[in-house]
Design an enzyme around this catalytic site. Structure first.
Site, short mmCIF file in Angstrom:
data_model
loop_
_atom_site.label_atom_id
_atom_site.label_comp_id
_atom_site.label_asym_id
_atom_site.label_seq_id
_atom_site.Cartn_x
_atom_site.Cartn_y
_atom_site.Cartn_z
CG HIS A 82 -1.75 1.26 1.29
ND1 HIS A 82 -2.93 1.36 0.59
CD2 HIS A 82 -1.57 2.45 1.91
CE1 HIS A 82 -3.44 2.56 0.79
NE2 HIS A 82 -2.63 3.25 1.58
CG ASP A 161 -11.58 4.19 6.03
OD1 ASP A 161 -11.07 5.06 6.75
OD2 ASP A 161 -11.35 4.10 4.81
NE ARG A 168 -9.41 11.12 8.72
CZ ARG A 168 -8.61 10.26 8.09
NH1 ARG A 168 -9.05 9.06 7.75
NH2 ARG A 168 -7.38 10.59 7.82
CB SER A 183 -8.11 5.63 7.40
OG SER A 183 -8.47 5.63 6.06
CE LYS A 187 -8.87 2.51 3.44
NZ LYS A 187 -9.01 3.88 3.05
N1 URA Z 1 -5.55 6.97 2.61
C1 URA Z 1 -6.52 6.38 3.33
O1 URA Z 1 -7.03 5.34 2.95
N2 URA Z 1 -6.89 6.95 4.48
C2 URA Z 1 -6.36 8.10 4.95
O2 URA Z 1 -6.75 8.55 5.99
C3 URA Z 1 -5.36 8.71 4.18
C4 URA Z 1 -4.96 8.12 3.01
#
Ligand code: URA
Length: 430
Positions: A82, A161, A168, A183, A187
């Site tokens: 990621h 999320d 946010r 966050s 995931k």
């Molecule tokens: N990417 C995400 O998935 N969440 C965040 O808070 C920032 C970047």
């Protein structure tokens, strides 16, 4: 339990109890806590932070707000990557087929781009026929048959999320280490991967402009992954200069294919191979990713994965109807090319979106003929703008004013890998 009491606890700097956290995340996901209240709590977390144990519970509550994919029946070890997002960062497009070609299974469940950083799904949608949305059964089938899948994270994964991130985004509470870490990791843990390599970007074009903040984010995410049984490591990588030579959806796919065919820009190749080595090492596979790029096996995997998701790997990629060239104003060495400015220019041309529901252009973007440390010649093309709507060029050109410096002094390319974070207990160390 009262939402006001939870907000007041955090507002006043005290630690939230496990019970408070689990109740709040669940009630907000189900629509029983109002958006205003969740926004207030996010701001209180932004200002007050979270202790490690608090954050672990918060992340776990987000993870449990939805399903966790079960990939236990795969015959290969699973490992994903990621990136926290950068400009021209098309590494995933190369890395998924590359690591699959080396023998691992790569379940890359991605999001779309927001703001000036591009999204992997938006890029791949430039390929005629390619489908981002797959059912859970399709995800498992493509992963089992082809060794890799790149698709949209379904609605069922970490729904808390989905709501919190949208909130946010409109309440200036994105740039908080605990909120970003929870966050991303909720995931990634939900997608079911057994191991994970994080590419935490640092610099002008990244979320984190500062190396110490990026390290702290990386350490926080590595800790969360390990606590949930996902072997996790992170590389801290530079994002002052945009990656490769292209920013924009179809333009980036074309550049990724060049790398898969054994060519492509050296910075993109170097970072992709470094991340592939970390991923393979984490799951104990001894294979040389550089060889899989050179001998065409990674390219074959790419073709198979794209085809399995309905895409035609032989179809020509769409090209922009209009182009505008920016020439170098003087001769010398390119001293600086600003990732943020290039990202904003590509975004203004239509490559990215301002709101989640906006469409993106497949053809829009920016290409550059030289990167930092390379010679440029007065009057020769330096940057090229691509787009279908000429009305957008003015805004993009304004973003590029001051985006580069040319000087006489030789400069070396900035190092790509600035640091590495492994779990504290040493698991996963080489
Ligand atoms: N990417 C995400 O998935 N969440 C965040 O808070 C920032 C970047």
């Amino acid at each position: 339990m009262s939402a006001v009491e939870v907000i007041r606890t955090k507002r006043d700097g005290a630690r939230l109890s496990d019970e408070q956290i689990r109740w709040f995340v669940d009630a907000y996901t189900r629509g029983e806590v109002a958006h205003e209240q969740a926004a207030a709590l996010c701001m209180a977390i932004f200002l007050r932070g979270m202790e490690p144990a608090e954050l672990a519970t918060w992340t776990d509550a987000m993870l449990r707000s939805g399903e966790r994919l079960d990939l236990s029946d795969l015959r290969r070890p699973s490992v994903d990557k990621h990136s926290t997002g950068g400009v021209g960062d098309k590494v995933s497009l190369v890395l998924v087929p590359l690591v699959a070609a080396c023998g691992a299974a790569v379940p890359q469940l991605s999001g779309r781009g927001l703001g000036h950083t591009g999204g992997t799904l938006d890029k791949l949608e430039a390929i005629p026929g390619w489908r981002a949305v797959l059912s859970n059964d399709e995800i498992r089938r493509v992963l089992r048959d082809e060794g890799g899948v790149i698709c949209a994270a379904g609605e069922g994964l970490a729904p808390a999320d989905r709501k919190l991130y949208a909130l946010r985004d409109i309440t200036a509470t994105v740039e908080s280490i605990p909120l970003i870490a929870s966050s991303i990791m909720s995931k990634k843990i939900a997608e079911g991967t057994g191991a994970l390599v994080l590419d935490v970007k640092v610099g002008r074009g990244a979320f984190m402009a500062d190396l110490a903040d990026a390290r702290s984010l990386a350490e926080t995410m590595v800790g969360l992954g390990e606590a949930h049984g996902v072997r996790t490591r992170a590389l801290l990588t530079g994002m002052d200069t945009p990656m490769g030579r292209t920013a924009g959806n179809a333009l980036e796919v074309a550049e990724a294919v060049e790398v898969l065919q054994g060519g492509g820009p050296p910075d993109l190749v170097e970072l992709t191979v470094a991340l592939a080595r970390e991923m393979l090492d984490l799951v104990g596979i001894e294979a040389d990713p550089a060889a899989a790029l050179a001998d065409g096996t990674a390219h074959q995997r790419w073709r198979a994965i794209i085809s399995a998701q309905g895409g035609d790997p032989d179809a020509p990629l769409p090209l922009a109807a209009e182009r505008h060239t920016v020439v170098a104003p003087r001769s010398g060495v390119l001293q600086r090319l600003d990732a943020l400015d290039v990202g904003v220019a590509a975004w203004r041309l239509g490559a990215g979106r301002a709101r989640k529901e906006d469409p993106v252009s497949a053809t829009a973007g920016v290409t550059w003929r030289a990167t930092v440390g390379e010679p440029v010649v007065a009057g020769a093309p330096l940057l090229e703008l691509h787009g279908d709507d000429p009305a957008r060029f003015e805004g993009a050109l304004a973003a590029l004013e001051g985006a580069f410096d040319i000087g006489a002094a030789p400069v070396g390319a900035a190092p790509l890998v600035l640091g590495r974070v492994v779990p504290e207990h040493g698991a996963g160390r080489r």
